[in-house]
Write a protein that holds these residues in place. Sequence first.
Motif, PDB file in Angstrom:
ATOM      1  N   GLU A   1       0.834  -1.183   0.000  1.00  0.00           N
ATOM      2  CA  GLU A   1       0.000   0.000   0.000  1.00  0.00           C
ATOM      3  C   GLU A   1       0.876   1.243   0.000  1.00  0.00           C
ATOM      4  OE1 GLU A   1      -3.389   2.186   2.624  1.00  0.00           O
ATOM      5  OE2 GLU A   1      -3.163   0.039   2.826  1.00  0.00           O
ATOM      6  N   THR A   2       0.635   2.110  -0.948  1.00  0.00           N
ATOM      7  CA  THR A   2       1.392   3.349  -1.045  1.00  0.00           C
ATOM      8  C   THR A   2       0.840   4.375  -0.071  1.00  0.00           C
ATOM      9  OG1 THR A   2       1.823   2.954  -3.380  1.00  0.00           O
ATOM     10  CG2 THR A   2       2.059   5.211  -2.608  1.00  0.00           C
ATOM     11  N   ARG A   3       1.724   5.059   0.591  1.00  0.00           N
ATOM     12  CA  ARG A   3       1.360   6.169   1.471  1.00  0.00           C
ATOM     13  C   ARG A   3       2.266   7.344   1.144  1.00  0.00           C
ATOM     14  NH1 ARG A   3       0.681   1.685   4.461  1.00  0.00           N
ATOM     15  NH2 ARG A   3      -1.148   1.509   5.796  1.00  0.00           N
ATOM     16  N   ILE A   4       1.780   8.523   1.408  1.00  0.00           N
ATOM     17  CA  ILE A   4       2.595   9.721   1.252  1.00  0.00           C
ATOM     18  C   ILE A   4       3.038  10.150   2.636  1.00  0.00           C
ATOM     19  CG2 ILE A   4       2.619  12.136   0.546  1.00  0.00           C
ATOM     20  CD1 ILE A   4       0.574  11.331  -1.637  1.00  0.00           C
ATOM     21  N   LEU A   5       4.345  10.205   2.828  1.00  0.00           N
ATOM     22  CA  LEU A   5       4.922  10.574   4.115  1.00  0.00           C
ATOM     23  C   LEU A   5       5.023  12.099   4.183  1.00  0.00           C
ATOM     24  CD1 LEU A   5       6.101   9.366   6.707  1.00  0.00           C
ATOM     25  CD2 LEU A   5       8.331   9.371   5.578  1.00  0.00           C
ATOM     26  N   VAL A   6       4.336  12.686   5.147  1.00  0.00           N
ATOM     27  CA  VAL A   6       4.274  14.142   5.280  1.00  0.00           C
ATOM     28  C   VAL A   6       5.342  14.603   6.269  1.00  0.00           C
ATOM     29  CG1 VAL A   6       2.816  16.096   5.927  1.00  0.00           C
ATOM     30  CG2 VAL A   6       1.800  14.089   4.805  1.00  0.00           C
ATOM     31  N   ASP A   7       6.133  15.569   5.842  1.00  0.00           N
ATOM     32  CA  ASP A   7       7.211  16.096   6.672  1.00  0.00           C
ATOM     33  C   ASP A   7       6.685  17.130   7.663  1.00  0.00           C
ATOM     34  OD1 ASP A   7      10.208  16.224   7.033  1.00  0.00           O
ATOM     35  OD2 ASP A   7       9.758  18.346   6.676  1.00  0.00           O
ATOM     36  N   SER A   8       7.390  17.296   8.751  1.00  0.00           N
ATOM     37  CA  SER A   8       6.976  18.258   9.779  1.00  0.00           C
ATOM     38  C   SER A   8       6.922  19.686   9.248  1.00  0.00           C
ATOM     39  CB  SER A   8       7.902  18.184  10.997  1.00  0.00           C
ATOM     40  OG  SER A   8       9.235  18.426  10.612  1.00  0.00           O
ATOM     41  N   ASP A   9       7.770  20.031   8.287  1.00  0.00           N
ATOM     42  CA  ASP A   9       7.758  21.393   7.727  1.00  0.00           C
ATOM     43  C   ASP A   9       6.398  21.736   7.125  1.00  0.00           C
ATOM     44  OD1 ASP A   9      10.390  21.831   8.419  1.00  0.00           O
ATOM     45  OD2 ASP A   9      11.167  21.216   6.471  1.00  0.00           O
TER      46      ASP A   9
ATOM     47  N   PRO B   1      -1.237  29.189   3.039  1.00  0.00           N
ATOM     48  CA  PRO B   1      -2.238  28.609   2.131  1.00  0.00           C
ATOM     49  C   PRO B   1      -1.720  27.473   1.254  1.00  0.00           C
ATOM     50  CG  PRO B   1      -2.344  31.005   2.072  1.00  0.00           C
ATOM     51  CD  PRO B   1      -1.132  30.639   2.881  1.00  0.00           C
ATOM     52  N   VAL B   2      -0.534  27.577   0.739  1.00  0.00           N
ATOM     53  CA  VAL B   2      -0.020  26.550  -0.164  1.00  0.00           C
ATOM     54  C   VAL B   2       0.182  25.216   0.562  1.00  0.00           C
ATOM     55  CG1 VAL B   2       2.443  27.082   0.051  1.00  0.00           C
ATOM     56  CG2 VAL B   2       1.562  26.130  -2.083  1.00  0.00           C
ATOM     57  N   ALA B   3       0.471  25.259   1.850  1.00  0.00           N
ATOM     58  CA  ALA B   3       0.688  24.024   2.606  1.00  0.00           C
ATOM     59  C   ALA B   3      -0.604  23.211   2.690  1.00  0.00           C
ATOM     60  CB  ALA B   3       1.209  24.346   4.002  1.00  0.00           C
ATOM     61  N   ALA B   4      -1.702  23.871   2.971  1.00  0.00           N
ATOM     62  CA  ALA B   4      -2.989  23.173   3.026  1.00  0.00           C
ATOM     63  C   ALA B   4      -3.352  22.622   1.651  1.00  0.00           C
ATOM     64  CB  ALA B   4      -4.078  24.105   3.531  1.00  0.00           C
ATOM     65  N   PHE B   5      -3.070  23.382   0.618  1.00  0.00           N
ATOM     66  CA  PHE B   5      -3.348  22.926  -0.746  1.00  0.00           C
ATOM     67  C   PHE B   5      -2.532  21.683  -1.082  1.00  0.00           C
ATOM     68  CE2 PHE B   5      -2.175  22.801  -5.223  1.00  0.00           C
ATOM     69  CZ  PHE B   5      -3.429  22.692  -5.806  1.00  0.00           C
ATOM     70  N   VAL B   6      -1.263  21.682  -0.719  1.00  0.00           N
ATOM     71  CA  VAL B   6      -0.383  20.540  -0.988  1.00  0.00           C
ATOM     72  C   VAL B   6      -0.924  19.285  -0.316  1.00  0.00           C
ATOM     73  CG1 VAL B   6       1.901  19.572  -0.471  1.00  0.00           C
ATOM     74  CG2 VAL B   6       1.711  21.857  -1.459  1.00  0.00           C
ATOM     75  N   LEU B   7      -1.345  19.407   0.934  1.00  0.00           N
ATOM     76  CA  LEU B   7      -1.891  18.249   1.649  1.00  0.00           C
ATOM     77  C   LEU B   7      -3.198  17.762   1.025  1.00  0.00           C
ATOM     78  CD1 LEU B   7      -1.326  18.872   5.456  1.00  0.00           C
ATOM     79  CD2 LEU B   7      -0.125  17.313   3.933  1.00  0.00           C
ATOM     80  N   GLN B   8      -4.076  18.688   0.680  1.00  0.00           N
ATOM     81  CA  GLN B   8      -5.350  18.304   0.064  1.00  0.00           C
ATOM     82  C   GLN B   8      -5.111  17.598  -1.260  1.00  0.00           C
ATOM     83  OE1 GLN B   8      -7.486  21.987  -0.113  1.00  0.00           O
ATOM     84  NE2 GLN B   8      -8.130  21.885   2.023  1.00  0.00           N
ATOM     85  N   ASP B   9      -4.182  18.111  -2.047  1.00  0.00           N
ATOM     86  CA  ASP B   9      -3.880  17.496  -3.343  1.00  0.00           C
ATOM     87  C   ASP B   9      -3.239  16.122  -3.166  1.00  0.00           C
ATOM     88  OD1 ASP B   9      -3.817  17.697  -6.262  1.00  0.00           O
ATOM     89  OD2 ASP B   9      -1.631  17.723  -5.989  1.00  0.00           O
ATOM     90  N   ALA B  10      -2.312  16.010  -2.237  1.00  0.00           N
ATOM     91  CA  ALA B  10      -1.631  14.732  -1.997  1.00  0.00           C
ATOM     92  C   ALA B  10      -2.622  13.672  -1.535  1.00  0.00           C
ATOM     93  CB  ALA B  10      -0.525  14.921  -0.967  1.00  0.00           C
TER      94      ALA B  10
ATOM     95  N   SER C   1       5.751  10.166  10.290  1.00  0.00           N
ATOM     96  CA  SER C   1       6.676   9.291  11.005  1.00  0.00           C
ATOM     97  C   SER C   1       6.652   9.636  12.488  1.00  0.00           C
ATOM     98  CB  SER C   1       8.097   9.462  10.469  1.00  0.00           C
ATOM     99  OG  SER C   1       8.612  10.722  10.859  1.00  0.00           O
ATOM    100  N   VAL C   2       7.182   8.762  13.280  1.00  0.00           N
ATOM    101  CA  VAL C   2       7.316   9.000  14.708  1.00  0.00           C
ATOM    102  C   VAL C   2       8.244  10.193  14.939  1.00  0.00           C
ATOM    103  CG1 VAL C   2       9.097   7.803  16.056  1.00  0.00           C
ATOM    104  CG2 VAL C   2       6.763   7.133  16.256  1.00  0.00           C
ATOM    105  N   ILE C   3       9.186  10.395  14.055  1.00  0.00           N
ATOM    106  CA  ILE C   3      10.110  11.531  14.172  1.00  0.00           C
ATOM    107  C   ILE C   3       9.354  12.839  13.950  1.00  0.00           C
ATOM    108  CG2 ILE C   3      12.116  12.667  13.123  1.00  0.00           C
ATOM    109  CD1 ILE C   3      13.180   9.768  12.604  1.00  0.00           C
ATOM    110  N   THR C   4       8.450  12.862  12.972  1.00  0.00           N
ATOM    111  CA  THR C   4       7.641  14.051  12.732  1.00  0.00           C
ATOM    112  C   THR C   4       6.819  14.382  13.974  1.00  0.00           C
ATOM    113  OG1 THR C   4       7.547  13.716  10.352  1.00  0.00           O
ATOM    114  CG2 THR C   4       5.769  15.004  11.326  1.00  0.00           C
TER     115      THR C   4
END
Length: 86
Positions: free
Chosen positions: A13-21, A31-40, A49-52
């Motif tokens: 199963e593919t997942r997209i790993l989201v970075d803390s930044d 605004p662009v950060a929310a857009f990136v997450l919605q699109d992803a 990750s646990v590190i995030t």
Amino acid sequence: MSDHNVDLDLAFETRILVDSDILIDVMRKVPVAAFVLQDAKKHAPLAISVITRLELVSGSANRENLLQVESILRRFEYFRRNISSC
């Protein structure tokens, strides 16, 4: 037969790993950060990750900020990787 322990659910199963930044920018209402997450999210489930988690929780300035962080983190799966399979 392999001696490696592989979580087959994760292997296929593919997942997209989201970075803390990205999550920090979402909390700062960039605004662009929310857009990136919605699109992803349209392409695959999002995970952190646990590190995030550690970065965001330890970077919380106060209790109010920590509650905001926890609220955001609850929306994500945790990416788990069995180190012995690397």
